[in-house]
Design a protein around this motif. Structure first.
Motif, PDB file in Angstrom:
ATOM      1  N   GLN A 237      35.790  50.526  48.843  1.00  0.00           N
ATOM      2  CA  GLN A 237      37.063  51.086  48.383  1.00  0.00           C
ATOM      3  C   GLN A 237      38.234  50.431  49.122  1.00  0.00           C
ATOM      4  O   GLN A 237      39.245  50.089  48.509  1.00  0.00           O
ATOM      5  CB  GLN A 237      37.085  52.605  48.599  1.00  0.00           C
ATOM      6  CG  GLN A 237      38.364  53.267  48.148  1.00  0.00           C
ATOM      7  CD  GLN A 237      38.567  53.200  46.657  1.00  0.00           C
ATOM      8  OE1 GLN A 237      37.622  53.228  45.891  1.00  0.00           O
ATOM      9  NE2 GLN A 237      39.808  53.109  46.229  1.00  0.00           N
ATOM     10  N   GLN A 238      38.086  50.236  50.424  1.00  0.00           N
ATOM     11  CA  GLN A 238      39.141  49.582  51.205  1.00  0.00           C
ATOM     12  C   GLN A 238      39.380  48.158  50.714  1.00  0.00           C
ATOM     13  O   GLN A 238      40.533  47.722  50.587  1.00  0.00           O
ATOM     14  CB  GLN A 238      38.783  49.560  52.690  1.00  0.00           C
ATOM     15  CG  GLN A 238      38.859  50.897  53.355  1.00  0.00           C
ATOM     16  CD  GLN A 238      38.354  50.856  54.792  1.00  0.00           C
ATOM     17  OE1 GLN A 238      37.615  49.949  55.176  1.00  0.00           O
ATOM     18  NE2 GLN A 238      38.750  51.836  55.589  1.00  0.00           N
ATOM     19  N   ARG A 239      38.306  47.452  50.438  1.00  0.00           N
ATOM     20  CA  ARG A 239      38.444  46.077  49.948  1.00  0.00           C
ATOM     21  C   ARG A 239      39.134  46.043  48.589  1.00  0.00           C
ATOM     22  O   ARG A 239      39.958  45.167  48.326  1.00  0.00           O
ATOM     23  CB  ARG A 239      37.078  45.408  49.861  1.00  0.00           C
ATOM     24  CG  ARG A 239      36.491  45.085  51.205  1.00  0.00           C
ATOM     25  CD  ARG A 239      35.125  44.450  51.074  1.00  0.00           C
ATOM     26  NE  ARG A 239      34.568  44.176  52.390  1.00  0.00           N
ATOM     27  CZ  ARG A 239      33.296  43.945  52.610  1.00  0.00           C
ATOM     28  NH1 ARG A 239      32.426  43.920  51.619  1.00  0.00           N
ATOM     29  NH2 ARG A 239      32.863  43.709  53.830  1.00  0.00           N
ATOM     30  N   LEU A 240      38.774  46.977  47.728  1.00  0.00           N
ATOM     31  CA  LEU A 240      39.426  47.033  46.417  1.00  0.00           C
ATOM     32  C   LEU A 240      40.916  47.328  46.542  1.00  0.00           C
ATOM     33  O   LEU A 240      41.738  46.746  45.830  1.00  0.00           O
ATOM     34  CB  LEU A 240      38.753  48.099  45.544  1.00  0.00           C
ATOM     35  CG  LEU A 240      37.388  47.732  44.981  1.00  0.00           C
ATOM     36  CD1 LEU A 240      36.734  48.964  44.354  1.00  0.00           C
ATOM     37  CD2 LEU A 240      37.507  46.618  43.965  1.00  0.00           C
ATOM     38  N   GLU A 241      41.249  48.229  47.453  1.00  0.00           N
ATOM     39  CA  GLU A 241      42.662  48.543  47.675  1.00  0.00           C
ATOM     40  C   GLU A 241      43.418  47.330  48.211  1.00  0.00           C
ATOM     41  O   GLU A 241      44.546  47.058  47.801  1.00  0.00           O
ATOM     42  CB  GLU A 241      42.791  49.733  48.624  1.00  0.00           C
ATOM     43  CG  GLU A 241      42.370  51.049  47.984  1.00  0.00           C
ATOM     44  CD  GLU A 241      42.288  52.202  48.964  1.00  0.00           C
ATOM     45  OE1 GLU A 241      42.594  52.003  50.169  1.00  0.00           O
ATOM     46  OE2 GLU A 241      41.904  53.303  48.539  1.00  0.00           O
ATOM     47  N   GLN A 242      42.784  46.586  49.122  1.00  0.00           N
ATOM     48  CA  GLN A 242      43.411  45.376  49.650  1.00  0.00           C
ATOM     49  C   GLN A 242      43.601  44.339  48.550  1.00  0.00           C
ATOM     50  O   GLN A 242      44.641  43.674  48.487  1.00  0.00           O
ATOM     51  CB  GLN A 242      42.569  44.791  50.782  1.00  0.00           C
ATOM     52  CG  GLN A 242      42.566  45.620  52.051  1.00  0.00           C
ATOM     53  CD  GLN A 242      41.537  45.148  53.058  1.00  0.00           C
ATOM     54  OE1 GLN A 242      40.709  44.301  52.766  1.00  0.00           O
ATOM     55  NE2 GLN A 242      41.564  45.732  54.253  1.00  0.00           N
ATOM     56  N   GLN A 243      42.626  44.190  47.696  1.00  0.00           N
ATOM     57  CA  GLN A 243      42.734  43.256  46.581  1.00  0.00           C
ATOM     58  C   GLN A 243      43.848  43.669  45.627  1.00  0.00           C
ATOM     59  O   GLN A 243      44.568  42.823  45.105  1.00  0.00           O
ATOM     60  CB  GLN A 243      41.410  43.160  45.820  1.00  0.00           C
ATOM     61  CG  GLN A 243      40.323  42.436  46.571  1.00  0.00           C
ATOM     62  CD  GLN A 243      40.648  40.961  46.734  1.00  0.00           C
ATOM     63  OE1 GLN A 243      41.232  40.339  45.867  1.00  0.00           O
ATOM     64  NE2 GLN A 243      40.272  40.403  47.870  1.00  0.00           N
TER      65      GLN A 243
ATOM     66  N   GLN B 165      46.972  41.405  44.727  1.00  0.00           N
ATOM     67  CA  GLN B 165      47.238  41.059  43.327  1.00  0.00           C
ATOM     68  C   GLN B 165      48.658  41.438  42.938  1.00  0.00           C
ATOM     69  O   GLN B 165      49.344  40.694  42.233  1.00  0.00           O
ATOM     70  CB  GLN B 165      46.230  41.771  42.405  1.00  0.00           C
ATOM     71  CG  GLN B 165      46.371  41.387  40.954  1.00  0.00           C
ATOM     72  CD  GLN B 165      46.069  39.917  40.711  1.00  0.00           C
ATOM     73  OE1 GLN B 165      45.142  39.371  41.289  1.00  0.00           O
ATOM     74  NE2 GLN B 165      46.849  39.285  39.854  1.00  0.00           N
ATOM     75  N   LYS B 166      49.108  42.593  43.436  1.00  0.00           N
ATOM     76  CA  LYS B 166      50.476  43.024  43.144  1.00  0.00           C
ATOM     77  C   LYS B 166      51.488  42.056  43.752  1.00  0.00           C
ATOM     78  O   LYS B 166      52.492  41.706  43.123  1.00  0.00           O
ATOM     79  CB  LYS B 166      50.702  44.438  43.670  1.00  0.00           C
ATOM     80  CG  LYS B 166      51.983  45.063  43.214  1.00  0.00           C
ATOM     81  CD  LYS B 166      52.042  46.523  43.603  1.00  0.00           C
ATOM     82  CE  LYS B 166      53.303  47.156  43.053  1.00  0.00           C
ATOM     83  NZ  LYS B 166      53.362  48.584  43.371  1.00  0.00           N
ATOM     84  N   ARG B 167      51.216  41.594  44.975  1.00  0.00           N
ATOM     85  CA  ARG B 167      52.105  40.623  45.624  1.00  0.00           C
ATOM     86  C   ARG B 167      52.164  39.326  44.825  1.00  0.00           C
ATOM     87  O   ARG B 167      53.240  38.755  44.624  1.00  0.00           O
ATOM     88  CB  ARG B 167      51.618  40.319  47.034  1.00  0.00           C
ATOM     89  CG  ARG B 167      51.893  41.392  48.026  1.00  0.00           C
ATOM     90  CD  ARG B 167      51.456  40.949  49.413  1.00  0.00           C
ATOM     91  NE  ARG B 167      51.444  42.078  50.323  1.00  0.00           N
ATOM     92  CZ  ARG B 167      50.615  42.216  51.332  1.00  0.00           C
ATOM     93  NH1 ARG B 167      49.726  41.288  51.598  1.00  0.00           N
ATOM     94  NH2 ARG B 167      50.677  43.268  52.106  1.00  0.00           N
ATOM     95  N   LEU B 168      51.002  38.850  44.376  1.00  0.00           N
ATOM     96  CA  LEU B 168      50.966  37.616  43.594  1.00  0.00           C
ATOM     97  C   LEU B 168      51.724  37.770  42.276  1.00  0.00           C
ATOM     98  O   LEU B 168      52.467  36.880  41.859  1.00  0.00           O
ATOM     99  CB  LEU B 168      49.523  37.201  43.314  1.00  0.00           C
ATOM    100  CG  LEU B 168      48.741  36.648  44.499  1.00  0.00           C
ATOM    101  CD1 LEU B 168      47.271  36.497  44.132  1.00  0.00           C
ATOM    102  CD2 LEU B 168      49.330  35.327  44.940  1.00  0.00           C
ATOM    103  N   THR B 169      51.540  38.891  41.630  1.00  0.00           N
ATOM    104  CA  THR B 169      52.232  39.146  40.366  1.00  0.00           C
ATOM    105  C   THR B 169      53.734  39.185  40.571  1.00  0.00           C
ATOM    106  O   THR B 169      54.491  38.604  39.790  1.00  0.00           O
ATOM    107  CB  THR B 169      51.743  40.485  39.751  1.00  0.00           C
ATOM    108  OG1 THR B 169      50.330  40.403  39.561  1.00  0.00           O
ATOM    109  CG2 THR B 169      52.439  40.769  38.437  1.00  0.00           C
TER     110      THR B 169
END
Length: 63
Positions: free
Chosen positions: A44-50, A54-58
């Motif tokens: 779950q932590q890894r998914l949240e980090q991803q 992803q939001k930063r990249l977008t």
């Protein structure tokens, strides 16, 4: 009371459940459940980090 306990024990044994091993099985199950919960929390932590990345990249691409 002892007779009822023996009757239940016999019924469980006939079903393939060794009552003397129930405590061991319960401890094993508890340990495996805790381990699975730890792995799920890590995932779950890894998914949240991803999601954050992803939001930063977008956001960077839309500028």
């Amino acid at each position: 009371m002892q007779t009822a306990l023996q009757t239940q024990r016999t019924a469980l044994q006939q079903s393939g459940i060794a009552t003397r091993q129930l405590a061991d099985a319960q401890r094993t199950l508890k340990a495996r459940t805790a381990e699975a919960n730890t792995h799920l929390a890590t995932q779950q932590q890894r998914l949240e980090q991803q999601a954050v990345q992803q939001k930063r990249l977008t956001n960077a691409r839309s500028r």
